[in-house]
Each structure stands twice: as C-alpha cells, then as structure tokens.
Design an enzyme around this catalytic site. Sequence first.
Site, PDB file in Angstrom:
ATOM      1  CG  ASP A 163      -0.733  -0.410   2.456  1.00 31.53           C
ATOM      2  OD1 ASP A 163       0.779  -0.392   2.879  1.00 31.53           O
ATOM      3  OD2 ASP A 163      -0.898   0.001   3.287  1.00 31.53           O
TER       4      ASP A 163
ATOM      5  CE1 TYR B 128       7.864   3.752   0.395  1.00 31.94           C
ATOM      6  CE2 TYR B 128       7.094   4.604  -1.902  1.00 31.94           C
ATOM      7  CZ  TYR B 128       7.558   4.155  -1.111  1.00 31.94           C
ATOM      8  OH  TYR B 128       9.066   3.788  -1.485  1.00 31.94           O
TER       9      TYR B 128
ATOM     10  CG  PHE C 280       8.284  -0.411  -4.132  1.00 32.97           C
ATOM     11  CD1 PHE C 280       8.734  -0.635  -3.156  1.00 32.97           C
ATOM     12  CD2 PHE C 280       7.084  -1.183  -5.129  1.00 32.97           C
ATOM     13  CE1 PHE C 280       8.626  -2.012  -3.067  1.00 32.97           C
ATOM     14  CE2 PHE C 280       7.376  -2.649  -4.795  1.00 32.97           C
ATOM     15  CZ  PHE C 280       7.761  -2.947  -2.817  1.00 32.97           C
TER      16      PHE C 280
ATOM     17  CG  HIS D  11       9.307  -5.459   1.314  1.00 29.61           C
ATOM     18  ND1 HIS D  11      10.014  -4.785   1.443  1.00 29.61           N
ATOM     19  CD2 HIS D  11       8.695  -5.470   0.877  1.00 29.61           C
ATOM     20  CE1 HIS D  11       9.098  -3.657   0.900  1.00 29.61           C
ATOM     21  NE2 HIS D  11       7.600  -4.446   0.383  1.00 29.61           N
TER      22      HIS D  11
END
Length: 264
Positions: A98, A100, A111, A225
């Site tokens: 989701d 930032y 990202f 991740h």
Amino acid sequence: MDPVPASDSLDSDALFELEPAVTHAVGFAELARLPLLELVAADWAEALAPVEGNLRDVLAFLGREAAEGHEVLPSPSNVLRAFRQPLAGVRVLIVGQDPYPTPGHAVGLSFAVDGATRPIPRSLANIYKELEADLGLPPRIHGDLSRWADQGVLLLNRVLSVRAGAAGSHRNKGWEAVTTAAIRAVANRFAADGSRKPLVAILWGKDAEAVRPLLGPTPLITSAHPSPLSASRGFFGSRPFSHANSLLQEQGDGTVDWELPPLP
C-alpha cells in the site's frame, strides 16, 4: 520468513508521461461519479468493468474519509495513476503493498515517490543498491520511477490508498477486489495467434507472493522484500532486473532499460 509489511516500503521515514485524467481540484467523491473512461486508460476500463462497482464504492469511501478530515494519500489525481499506463503495453508487473503513509511521498506507483522527495525511502534505496549490484547502474537521489512505467513496467500496489500516518489503514476497504481483477487481466492477455503476451512478474515479500495464484503460467521472480527489515535475507543478490530482462528476451520482447535519469 518475511515480516508482514505495513506498506509497500515498510519505511517509517519515509510518471508516466500522460497528463492526469483528472485534476487535483476533483475530490475523491467526484471521482466516484465520473465515467470509467475518464479515470483509466481505455483498455483498463474494459478490463475493470466487472469490478466497477467495487471501484466506485472504495472511491466513495475515500470521499467520506476526506469529508471527515482525514488526509488521504495519494491525491485524487494520482490514486488511479497505475491504470493510466495502457494495459496492452504492460511487460513487467511489480507488486507493492500500500502507499507510503508520509504526506508528499505517495504518487500512485508502487515504490516510487515524488521526484523532489529527499531522502528517498529506505526500501527504494535498497532497490537502487540491488540495481547497481545487478546491472552496474548508479543509484539515484530521487524516487521518480516514471521512466520504468514508460517502458511498460506496471508498478501496482495491492491497496491504492492510505490515511496519512497510518500504514495499512485502507486494507480490506475494497481495493483488493480491484487489483485482483487488474492482475488477472495483465496475466490473461493473448495475442492474435492465441499465445500469451510477454509478461514477467516481480514479487518481493510474502504479501506480493500471495498474488501468485492470479498469475497462471507467468514467469515469476520472487525474493524477500527490499525493506531494511528483510533485504539481507534474500533480496540482496537476487538480481531481479537482469533476470526480468532475460525472461523478456526468452519471450521475444526485448529488454527494459532500468537506468533512471540523474534527476527527474
């Protein structure tokens, strides 16, 4: 095992050349009433038609959040930004979680952050470190990933909005149905000869890997991740960018130029 992340970046500190389909002056409640063709690219409008009701419901929810005084990220003009990249041109899918939750960071592409954001989130800094190790490309001080999007890299979060300062706050509000339909649509495109259109999916972390059943026979690149909490447990050294290019070449679709401009 990777920790369950709270946002696509897991950073507490914390593009695409088309003109926005809507302006900042239009609020979330107004978005919920606009025709689908004014919100997303034409082929995305067709692909998302079966979940149009879900999309309108979640946009209406965002309107209520804003009306109650909550800051919703990203802005109305960017919340559907990933779907302004034509579905037909998608070559690589990178799944985030989701947006930032830091005001000014989320731009509607997983990202990525606004090109003026300094410093960039730590997950993105780790992505740049791996990009340098993999392809020898220099890290950038900015987080504008629109050059990737321009080449058919779909930077798609599973959940497309968040309440400022509250990572994960818009999970289970309806976005998952929309992005599930989107991922299935990307994975089930066929050429005139009946063959599947070229696609590579990059899945970082357990949340992203959960979409594996939606992707059918799509070639996958999976790892930990890039968050500082997990990057050293399999993200570093995974070489996702060169692997993606090799898989695209095997499908007869050339390569992605992963190098970003020094400044946005």
